[in-house]
Design an enzyme around this catalytic site. Structure first.
Site, PDB file in Angstrom:
ATOM      1  N   CYS A 274      42.231  38.075  42.809  1.00  0.00           N
ATOM      2  CA  CYS A 274      40.702  38.159  41.888  1.00  0.00           C
ATOM      3  C   CYS A 274      41.900  36.436  41.152  1.00  0.00           C
ATOM      4  CB  CYS A 274      40.778  39.146  40.659  1.00  0.00           C
ATOM      5  SG  CYS A 274      39.990  40.407  41.337  1.00  0.00           S
ATOM      6  N   ILE A 275      42.698  36.315  40.380  1.00  0.00           N
ATOM      7  CA  ILE A 275      42.752  35.303  39.284  1.00  0.00           C
ATOM      8  C   ILE A 275      43.066  34.311  40.468  1.00  0.00           C
ATOM      9  CG2 ILE A 275      43.400  33.800  37.327  1.00  0.00           C
ATOM     10  CD1 ILE A 275      41.485  36.681  37.199  1.00  0.00           C
TER      11      ILE A 275
END
Ligand code: NAD
Length: 437
Positions: A274-275
């Site tokens: 995600c990040i």
């Protein structure tokens, strides 16, 4: 009463058949939660091995205990299949497939497009489709509404479509799935209402927003906020290094302020699905509108240089011991992208190992959650964290601060430790052996 309105009653009575497409870190917990709420749930995945494992009641996701899975299997509340023709029978279909980046760092929505294509071929009146995969604003409206309407059915009239971002945080024991509010944005008010209704059965709080685009943007704001603040923490770590200060002490002291400050920590780089990925979805979209996403670019630049910085520090520390990186033995502690997970996707450890190995270091690693790791075709196998292994390494480098590692023993037995996560904060003996990021 229209078929869509009938869905309200079917949700209330738990007769609605729920489907989850993509049974990974996000999809499996969601499917099990719906099953526990009393729905009959069908999980669909193209990975036959995962399907077989789930049918046998064996979970491969840390946050879903096999006992919980086996219980919903035994009740006949959950079944897994790779047969996508099952989509026709479902009333609500959640899409939780991966949204990675392409080699050129552009959004890769091909997994979602493939899932939506399968749904379109079988779309029928009364169905609710909810996209949960993280993506750029406009994906649901601009890409998937036209695609699904090729079926001849109309959104908001015949079928419903909404976007509802996932906020799952693997290995986070503090919050149960239902305690984290669920954001929902539909293509029409009825779409939002139906999606909110179904999620209200498993989440304590549902937060409706005015459109699918807004819901898509909420998720990107959340993860971009994290990426940028980690970028700031990393830059502060570099500043503290030059100032001769301990960044961990500075951040912990700043975090005692009860308002106006939120703690983010530095580390060897960003990892996970995600990040490091999601902000690029937003900057890609903004580029198409001729708007440079400057904060994202800056944070990406700082965060992506951290593995190289760590490799340089390793080289410097060995140099202080009159050792060359070439030929030195480096034991990496933790290769997962974060604490207590067995997930290596985008892990900065891959980059650190790649850089150290390319300069001739002899790399071994220990990670209680990862049995082997493949770095550019070289397979590394998990090493036991024996006293001998610790003593044999010229340098031990902590890249992931897993909980079930005895850091007192690590520091005691190692010659020298480079700690990029402040995992050794609680160690009191032999602190002279520890160098922190
Ligand atoms: N992992 C997280 O912590 C997290 C948190 C919030 C949001 N998300 C987002 O959720 C989405 C899913 O992430 P994940 O970590 O669960 O991914 P994952 O790789 O763990 O799981 C995805 C699953 O989808 C399956 N799949 C792929 N294409 C398919 C298709 N066409 N039909 C059926 N199954 C298919 C894969 O086999 C896999 O089992 C991504 O968009 C991600 O950004 C992830």
């Amino acid at each position: 009463m229209s078929r869509l309105e009938e869905l309200r009653d079917r949700i209330d009575s738990r007769e609605a058949r729920i489907g989850v497409v993509g049974l990974g870190y996000v999809g499996l917990p969601l499917a099990v939660e719906f099953a526990k709420a009393g729905f009959r749930v069908t999980g669909l995945d193209i990975d036959e091995e995962k399907v077989r494992s789930l049918q046998d009641g064996v979970s491969y996701i840390g946050d879903v205990p096999s006992a919980e899975l086996a219980a919903v299997r035994a009740d006949d509340r959950f079944r897994a299949t790779s047969d996508l023709s099952e989509l026709t029978r479902l009333d609500v279909i959640n899409i939780c497939v991966p949204t990675p980046l392409t080699r050129t760092k552009d959004p890769d929505v091909s997994h979602m497009a493939r899932a939506v294509e399968e749904i379109k071929r079988r779309l029928r009146s009364g169905q609710l489709v909810v996209l949960g995969s993280t993506t750029y604003p406009g994906t649901t409206h601009d890409l998937f509404v036209p695609m699904l309407e090729e079926s001849g059915l109309s959104v908001g009239v015949d079928f419903s479509l909404a976007f509802s971002p996932e906020r799952i945080d693997p290995a986070n024991k503090r919050f149960k799935v239902r305690e984290v509010p669920k954001v929902v944005g539909g293509e029409t008010p009825l779409c939002t209402e139906l999606a909110a209704k179904v999620f209200a059965t498993i989440f304590d709080q549902v937060v409706p927003v005015s459109s699918s685009q807004s819901a898509e943007m909420v998720k990107l704001l959340e993860n971009t906020f994290r990426a940028i603040n980690i970028g700031l923490a990393n830059e502060v770590a570099l500043m503290c290094e030059r100032l001769g200060l301990d960044v961990w002490e500075v951040i912990e002291a700043a975090a005692t302020k009860p308002y106006g400050f939120m703690k983010f920590l530095p580390g060897p780089g960003l990892g996970g699905h995600c990040i490091p990925v999601d902000p690029s979805y937003l900057s890609w979209k903004m580029k198409s509108l001729n708007f440079p996403a400057r904060f994202i670019d800056l944070a990406t630049d700082i965060n992506s240089r951290m593995p190289e910085h760590v490799a340089d520090r390793v080289s410097d520390l060995l140099n202080q011991d009159r050792l060359a990186l070439n030929g030195s033995s480096v034991l990496i502690l933790g290769v997962a992208y974060k604490k207590d997970v067995g997930d290596m996707r985008e892990s900065p450890a891959l980059d650190v190992i790649r850089q150290l190995a390319s300069k001739g270091a002899a790399i071994s690693y220990h990670d209680p959650h990862i049995r082997e790791c493949n770095v550019d075709g070289t397979i590394y196998k998990n090493t036991d964290l024996s006293d001998e292994a610790l003593g044999a390494a010229d340098l031990v480098v902590v890249l992931t601060d897993h909980s079930d590692v005895d850091y007192d023993r690590v520091v005691d037995k190692a010659h020298r430790v480079f700690d990029t996560r402040n995992a050794t904060a609680g160690v009191s003996a032999h602190r002279e052996k520890i160098t922190k990021l």
